[in-house]
Design a protein around this motif. Structure first.
Motif, PDB file in Angstrom:
ATOM      1  N   GLU A   1      35.874  -7.097-141.932  1.00  0.00           N
ATOM      2  CA  GLU A   1      36.712  -5.659-141.210  1.00  0.00           C
ATOM      3  C   GLU A   1      35.832  -4.499-141.517  1.00  0.00           C
ATOM      4  O   GLU A   1      36.520  -4.107-142.479  1.00  0.00           O
TER       5      GLU A   1
ATOM      6  N   ASP B   1      34.620   7.205-143.474  1.00  0.00           N
ATOM      7  CA  ASP B   1      34.519   5.406-143.045  1.00  0.00           C
ATOM      8  C   ASP B   1      35.330   5.059-144.390  1.00  0.00           C
ATOM      9  O   ASP B   1      36.287   4.000-144.892  1.00  0.00           O
TER      10      ASP B   1
ATOM     11  N   ARG C   1      36.421   0.497-136.192  1.00  0.00           N
ATOM     12  CA  ARG C   1      36.690  -0.614-136.856  1.00  0.00           C
ATOM     13  C   ARG C   1      35.246  -1.614-136.179  1.00  0.00           C
ATOM     14  O   ARG C   1      34.988  -1.654-134.964  1.00  0.00           O
TER      15      ARG C   1
ATOM     16  N   ALA D   1      35.270  -0.259-141.676  1.00  0.00           N
ATOM     17  CA  ALA D   1      34.574   1.739-141.014  1.00  0.00           C
ATOM     18  C   ALA D   1      33.766   1.985-140.610  1.00  0.00           C
ATOM     19  O   ALA D   1      32.904   2.313-141.506  1.00  0.00           O
TER      20      ALA D   1
ATOM     21  N   ASP E   1      38.941   2.844-146.516  1.00  0.00           N
ATOM     22  CA  ASP E   1      39.163   1.795-146.781  1.00  0.00           C
ATOM     23  C   ASP E   1      39.853   2.572-148.781  1.00  0.00           C
ATOM     24  O   ASP E   1      39.615   3.012-149.159  1.00  0.00           O
TER      25      ASP E   1
END
Length: 493
Positions: A402, A305, A409, A404, A309
């Protein structure tokens, strides 16, 4: 301390309590200043340090872009060398895998090499629930364990203790975990180290199972690398019959040429040494030397996750040198426990909220545990722009958006308690988009500056409790410029 980070308060409350502990602050100030001064001298010896730093960052970024391929290559190489690879999606899975592997050997005791990953997942507590006792063998980790404490530094977990406190812990608790401390133990560093050596020696000789982490994993050969300064790691990695290594997936490097860069960066940035006293490398198993069974547990636990980003992923470059902690004015005063995580200091303030999310009050507070002075970025050997990520995460806390989560998402809601901040920033944005309103507000503020309070009310009270509110100028900059520079243009000067 209870040996777990669960249920700890948000950073502001924890830091408030920590900064009132004068002994803690004295211990931290002495230790961090000593380490960072030595590091500065060690780094200054290399004329190409800036190029090494850039190379380390580039290698990490390239590896992270192709992480899936390198991990598959690593798995194939480890398996071919006689090891077994286990994939752990989260802390619960990793703890379950390790516990089952230990219990399958029939043993109820394990020795451990210092490992940030096992601290992150709370492995010792999980093993204890299954009836397995884990013995820390790093000197500082031993001090923390005997004192029923928590680590407060990445490199020096017992940095918050002075030698008199360590002597008392050894005298009172060593007998509960094995060989007692020698009679009349003094607080001389050599005597304390000797007491730890005698206490641990028999555990090394008796242990059949060891648990470790790894500083690096070489994908092309499946080689694990552990660097340390005491020799306990070498004992743990070679004497037991079964070795279980729990390693974050971001620790992989493509090849030996890449490893060479980090073996220059890490020792100088962490222990201020030209090279580590002990660099242990092993590849699978052999019939003639070392453990007969090797298990590699590859830990995700939020790393995938984080990788999603584009700003925050640079935190995965971290090689756990702790240089950022030693220069951070916030860490120096608050200590590591206030961060409520296995990863304290500036790197913890950006890594923990990404691995765990910002859903809890503690995790939402961590991006604010910084003055944004930038000292952490200056010393980071892989050029992680920690201030940039801190600001990015603050925006996430305040605005949501938004992100992860478990590979999907999802839209994150803004954290509670930031309504005033959101309103202020939106008002500022609207004002800056309307120059006429901005000019009118500046003129009004200048005329009312005699009414300016010394302390702000409401949410601003905490900020001005230790700062003077800057005085308002008699006239806005725009007015001053028009009055001074405008007159010059009109007279031709």
């Amino acid at each position: 301390m209870s040996g777990t980070y669960l249920g700890m308060p948000a950073f502001p409350r924890a830091a408030t309590a920590a900064t009132r502990d004068r002994q803690l602050r004295a211990n931290l100030t002495h230790a961090t200043h000593t380490i960072r001064d030595k590091r500065a001298r060690a780094v200054a010896e290399l004329p190409d340090w800036a190029r090494l730093r850039a190379a380390g960052a580039a290698i990490k970024d390239r590896t992270l872009r192709h992480l899936d391929g390198y991990l598959e290559q690593l798995e194939a190489a480890v398996t071919a060398a006689g090891g077994q690879v286990h994939w752990a999606e989260d802390a619960e899975a990793a703890n379950r895998i390790v516990t089952e592997l230990v219990l399958a050997t029939g043993e109820r005791e394990v020795v451990k090499v210092k490992s940030m990953a096992t601290q992150e997942i709370g492995l010792n507590a999980a093993l204890e629930r299954a009836g397995v006792r884990a013995y820390e063998t790093d000197l500082a980790e031993l001090i923390v364990q005997l004192g029923d404490d928590l680590p407060s530094h990445i490199l020096v977990p017992a940095i918050h203790r002075n030698r008199r406190e360590i002597r008392d812990i050894f005298r009172e608790r060593m007998a509960d975990w094995g060989r007692p401390a020698p009679e009349g133990l003094s607080d001389r560093p050599a005597d304390l180290a000797e007491a730890a050596r005698l206490h641990l020696r028999q555990k090394f000789l008796d242990a059949k199972v060891a648990v470790s982490g790894a500083n690096f994993m070489v994908a092309e050969t499946g080689t694990m690398v552990v660097v340390e300064s005491e020799g306990n790691g070498r004992m743990c990695l070679t004497l037991p019959e079964t070795l279980i290594s729990v390693v974050g997936i971001e620790k992989v490097v493509p090849g030996w040429r890449d490893l060479e860069v980090f073996l220059q960066l890490l020792p100088r940035s962490s222990t201020a040494e030209r090279m580590n006293p002990y660099t242990s490398m092993w590849t699978g198993t052999t019939d003639d030397d070392g453990p007969r069974a090797f298990h590699l547990v590859l830990l995700d636990n939020g790393r995938t996750d984080t990788l999603a980003d584009t700003v925050g992923r640079q935190a995965l470059r971290c090689i756990r040198c702790s240089a950022c902690l030693n220069v951070c004015p916030v860490y120096e005063r608050a200590g590591g426990h206030a961060y409520g995580s296995a990863y304290p200091g500036p790197i913890g303030a950006i890594l923990t909220p990404q691995l765990r999310g910002v859903g809890s009050e503690l995790d939402a507070s961590l991006p604010y545990a910084s003055s944004l002075c930038g000292a952490c970025y200056e010393v980071c050997p892989v050029a992680i722009d920690i201030p940039e990520v801190l600001v990015h995460l603050r925006e996430r806390v305040v605005e949501g958006g938004e992100v992860a989560e478990n590979g999907r998402r999802v839209r994150l809601r803004p954290a509670r308690g930031h309504a005033a901040e959101r309103a202020a920033m939106r008002a500022a944005r609207w004002t800056l988009d309307h120059p006429g309103v901005l000019r009118a507000g500046q003129r009004l503020a200048g005329r009312m500056r005699g009414l300016q309070p010394r302390r702000l009310p409401g949410p601003g009270r905490a900020w001005t409790a230790s700062r003077d509110l800057p005085p308002l100028p008699a006239e806005p900059f725009r007015e001053w410029w028009r009055r001074t520079r405008g007159e010059r243009r009109e007279t031709g000067r």
